[in-house]
Scaffold this motif. Structure first.
Motif, PDB file in Angstrom:
ATOM      1  N   LEU A   1       0.836  -1.203   0.000  1.00 48.33           N
ATOM      2  CA  LEU A   1       0.000   0.000   0.000  1.00 48.33           C
ATOM      3  C   LEU A   1       0.870   1.253   0.000  1.00 48.33           C
ATOM      4  O   LEU A   1       0.615   2.210  -0.748  1.00 48.33           O
ATOM      5  CB  LEU A   1      -0.908  -0.005   1.225  1.00 48.33           C
ATOM      6  CG  LEU A   1      -1.955   1.111   1.297  1.00 48.33           C
ATOM      7  CD1 LEU A   1      -3.143   0.761   0.412  1.00 48.33           C
ATOM      8  CD2 LEU A   1      -2.435   1.317   2.737  1.00 48.33           C
ATOM      9  N   VAL A   2       1.919   1.249   0.824  1.00 46.24           N
ATOM     10  CA  VAL A   2       2.826   2.391   0.888  1.00 46.24           C
ATOM     11  C   VAL A   2       3.540   2.581  -0.452  1.00 46.24           C
ATOM     12  O   VAL A   2       3.694   3.709  -0.928  1.00 46.24           O
ATOM     13  CB  VAL A   2       3.846   2.203   2.032  1.00 46.24           C
ATOM     14  CG1 VAL A   2       4.957   3.238   1.941  1.00 46.24           C
ATOM     15  CG2 VAL A   2       3.145   2.308   3.382  1.00 46.24           C
ATOM     16  N   ALA A   3       3.961   1.492  -1.073  1.00 45.58           N
ATOM     17  CA  ALA A   3       4.629   1.595  -2.379  1.00 45.58           C
ATOM     18  C   ALA A   3       3.711   2.246  -3.405  1.00 45.58           C
ATOM     19  O   ALA A   3       4.151   3.061  -4.218  1.00 45.58           O
ATOM     20  CB  ALA A   3       5.062   0.208  -2.848  1.00 45.58           C
ATOM     21  N   LYS A   4       2.436   1.901  -3.344  1.00 51.51           N
ATOM     22  CA  LYS A   4       1.466   2.499  -4.260  1.00 51.51           C
ATOM     23  C   LYS A   4       1.285   3.988  -3.963  1.00 51.51           C
ATOM     24  O   LYS A   4       1.147   4.806  -4.875  1.00 51.51           O
ATOM     25  CB  LYS A   4       0.133   1.766  -4.135  1.00 51.51           C
ATOM     26  CG  LYS A   4      -0.959   2.288  -5.068  1.00 51.51           C
ATOM     27  CD  LYS A   4      -2.194   1.416  -4.941  1.00 51.51           C
ATOM     28  CE  LYS A   4      -3.326   1.938  -5.804  1.00 51.51           C
ATOM     29  NZ  LYS A   4      -4.545   1.098  -5.704  1.00 51.51           N
ATOM     30  N   ALA A   5       1.311   4.354  -2.685  1.00 53.62           N
ATOM     31  CA  ALA A   5       1.161   5.760  -2.314  1.00 53.62           C
ATOM     32  C   ALA A   5       2.381   6.581  -2.736  1.00 53.62           C
ATOM     33  O   ALA A   5       2.251   7.712  -3.208  1.00 53.62           O
ATOM     34  CB  ALA A   5       0.945   5.884  -0.808  1.00 53.62           C
ATOM     35  N   VAL A   6       3.561   6.003  -2.571  1.00 51.92           N
ATOM     36  CA  VAL A   6       4.795   6.725  -2.908  1.00 51.92           C
ATOM     37  C   VAL A   6       4.933   6.907  -4.413  1.00 51.92           C
ATOM     38  O   VAL A   6       5.350   7.973  -4.888  1.00 51.92           O
ATOM     39  CB  VAL A   6       6.011   5.975  -2.329  1.00 51.92           C
ATOM     40  CG1 VAL A   6       7.315   6.534  -2.891  1.00 51.92           C
ATOM     41  CG2 VAL A   6       6.013   6.079  -0.806  1.00 51.92           C
ATOM     42  N   THR A   7       4.577   5.880  -5.180  1.00 47.26           N
ATOM     43  CA  THR A   7       4.664   5.959  -6.643  1.00 47.26           C
ATOM     44  C   THR A   7       3.348   5.460  -7.219  1.00 47.26           C
ATOM     45  O   THR A   7       3.225   4.299  -7.632  1.00 47.26           O
ATOM     46  CB  THR A   7       5.831   5.107  -7.172  1.00 47.26           C
ATOM     47  OG1 THR A   7       7.018   5.400  -6.436  1.00 47.26           O
ATOM     48  CG2 THR A   7       6.083   5.388  -8.651  1.00 47.26           C
ATOM     49  N   PRO A   8       2.330   6.322  -7.255  1.00 48.53           N
ATOM     50  CA  PRO A   8       1.012   5.876  -7.717  1.00 48.53           C
ATOM     51  C   PRO A   8       1.014   5.327  -9.142  1.00 48.53           C
ATOM     52  O   PRO A   8       0.315   4.371  -9.438  1.00 48.53           O
ATOM     53  CB  PRO A   8       0.154   7.145  -7.602  1.00 48.53           C
ATOM     54  CG  PRO A   8       0.857   7.995  -6.606  1.00 48.53           C
ATOM     55  CD  PRO A   8       2.313   7.722  -6.800  1.00 48.53           C
ATOM     56  N   ASP A   9       1.796   5.947 -10.017  1.00 51.50           N
ATOM     57  CA  ASP A   9       1.864   5.509 -11.412  1.00 51.50           C
ATOM     58  C   ASP A   9       3.329   5.466 -11.839  1.00 51.50           C
ATOM     59  O   ASP A   9       3.922   6.496 -12.166  1.00 51.50           O
ATOM     60  CB  ASP A   9       1.077   6.454 -12.310  1.00 51.50           C
ATOM     61  CG  ASP A   9       1.032   5.984 -13.761  1.00 51.50           C
ATOM     62  OD1 ASP A   9       1.705   4.986 -14.089  1.00 51.50           O
ATOM     63  OD2 ASP A   9       0.328   6.618 -14.566  1.00 51.50           O
ATOM     64  N   PRO A  10       3.940   4.289 -11.840  1.00 51.57           N
ATOM     65  CA  PRO A  10       5.358   4.190 -12.201  1.00 51.57           C
ATOM     66  C   PRO A  10       5.654   4.658 -13.625  1.00 51.57           C
ATOM     67  O   PRO A  10       6.807   4.943 -13.944  1.00 51.57           O
ATOM     68  CB  PRO A  10       5.657   2.693 -12.039  1.00 51.57           C
ATOM     69  CG  PRO A  10       4.615   2.192 -11.095  1.00 51.57           C
ATOM     70  CD  PRO A  10       3.394   2.999 -11.399  1.00 51.57           C
ATOM     71  N   THR A  11       4.623   4.729 -14.478  1.00 50.79           N
ATOM     72  CA  THR A  11       4.841   5.177 -15.853  1.00 50.79           C
ATOM     73  C   THR A  11       4.821   6.693 -15.984  1.00 50.79           C
ATOM     74  O   THR A  11       5.124   7.227 -17.045  1.00 50.79           O
ATOM     75  CB  THR A  11       3.777   4.585 -16.793  1.00 50.79           C
ATOM     76  OG1 THR A  11       2.497   5.184 -16.517  1.00 50.79           O
ATOM     77  CG2 THR A  11       3.678   3.083 -16.630  1.00 50.79           C
TER      78      THR A  11
END
Length: 338
Positions: free
Chosen positions: A90-100
């Motif tokens: 969840l934190v990884a998604k918050a830190v980088t919501p869209d890696p592209t």
């Protein structure tokens, strides 16, 4: 009437309540004030909310609105099966919501159970802290979602989460006490939880007070509970736990925004509002953005004053953002958490 503040610029809850009530703070005076509030025009409220819900946003403003929504999200996982690994994801998604697209804004916070706070803090590392350009850690507390525990347990729950590094606490009020008219008990409990948010350096974790509006039954009760939470020192008033139906609705959120608008006119103090539960699409979220702007002004469209409590909303908003910027969606297939 204008509230008089001390040198710190704010009033302790008991002092602010005395000024608003115009008398000593007692169960009777609190009841007389809350039950003396004007009744809510339900038809008018719902018509106003419906009208705001049909407002359109110009195409040129949609990109701004989508980025704004992302920045206002409390990305949430509140399940009994939560694990440190799930929280790290969840934190990884918050830190980088869209890696592209690394220009994508970050959500305001991740919201977890208190025992998961250490995992969230560790995963965020130097990116912990909204004011530092990172992400806050919010923890639900006070025997969430039911609120059915002794005050001692609720305060320990809160203090443990703050000690573990929570920036924000989302507490639940005792709906049974409120619906029984024991307003003083609810007031005292909010005051005590606020004090449990105090850190050793004298600062406080922000306190969001969950009213669980789906259990309050009437708009009049929502208005009373909103005033009660503000008088007791809440920094935010929040609609729901997301565990009770109905959760957030546009009319209820509009009513709560009207209360914080009236409080600001009275005191000069800005209180936040957080609708939570059931807001899953960018189309729905835009209705709330319009309602905030039209009711209290665009100044409230800040993570310090407005949040969406959601677990799946971010997925749809990211999809819409990519459609706007590229005309197609090429990002990862995010898994819905709720």
């Amino acid at each position: 009437m204008t509230l008089q503040t001390g040198t710190a610029g704010t009033l302790a809850p008991a002092a602010r309540a005395v000024q608003v009530l115009g008398s000593e703070l007692t169960e009777k005076s609190l009841r007389l004030h809350l039950e003396g509030l004007p009744g809510v025009d339900a038809v008018g409220l719902e018509q106003r909310a419906a009208g705001l819900g049909t407002r359109s946003i110009k195409t040129t403003s949609k990109a701004w609105a989508i980025d704004k929504i992302i920045s206002l999200v409390d990305l949430t996982t509140l399940e009994g099966a939560d694990t440190p690994g799930k929280v790290r994801s969840l934190v990884a998604k918050a830190v980088t919501p869209d890696p592209t697209d690394l220009s994508t804004p970050r959500p305001a916070a991740v919201c977890v159970y208190g025992d998961m706070v250490p995992a969230a803090v560790e995963a965020l590392g130097p990116l912990k802290g909204l004011d530092a350009g990172g992400v806050n850690v919010a923890a639900v507390a006070t025997a969430f979602p039911s609120g059915r525990a002794s005050r001692q347990v609720k305060l320990a729950d809160t203090a443990d989460a703050v000690a573990a590094g929570a920036d924000e606490i989302d507490m639940v009020i005792d709906r049974g006490a409120f619906l029984s008219g024991r307003y003083g008990q609810v007031f005292d409990e909010i005051v005590a939880v606020k004090e449990a948010c105090r850190r050793p350096d004298g600062s406080y974790a922000h306190l969001k007070v969950i009213l669980e509006t789906g259990e309050l039954n009437t708009y009049d009760n929502v208005r009373r509970a909103s005033w009660l939470a503000i008088l007791a020192g809440g920094d935010f008033i929040k609609t729901s736990t997301g565990k009770v139906s109905p959760a957030a609705t546009l009319p209820v959120t509009l009513l709560m925004l009207q209360v914080v608008r009236d409080w600001y006119r009275l005191s000069g103090e800005r209180i936040g509002v957080k609708p939570a539960g059931g807001i899953r699409t960018s189309k729905d979220a835009i209705k709330y953005v319009v309602t905030v702007a039209e009711t209290v002004g665009e100044e409230w469209l800040s993570p310090h004053l407005f949040r969406f409590g959601a677990s799946s909303l971010l997925n749809d908003v990211l999809l819409q953002r990519q459609k706007l910027t590229t005309g197609r969606y090429s990002g990862p297939d995010y898994v819905t958490i709720d």
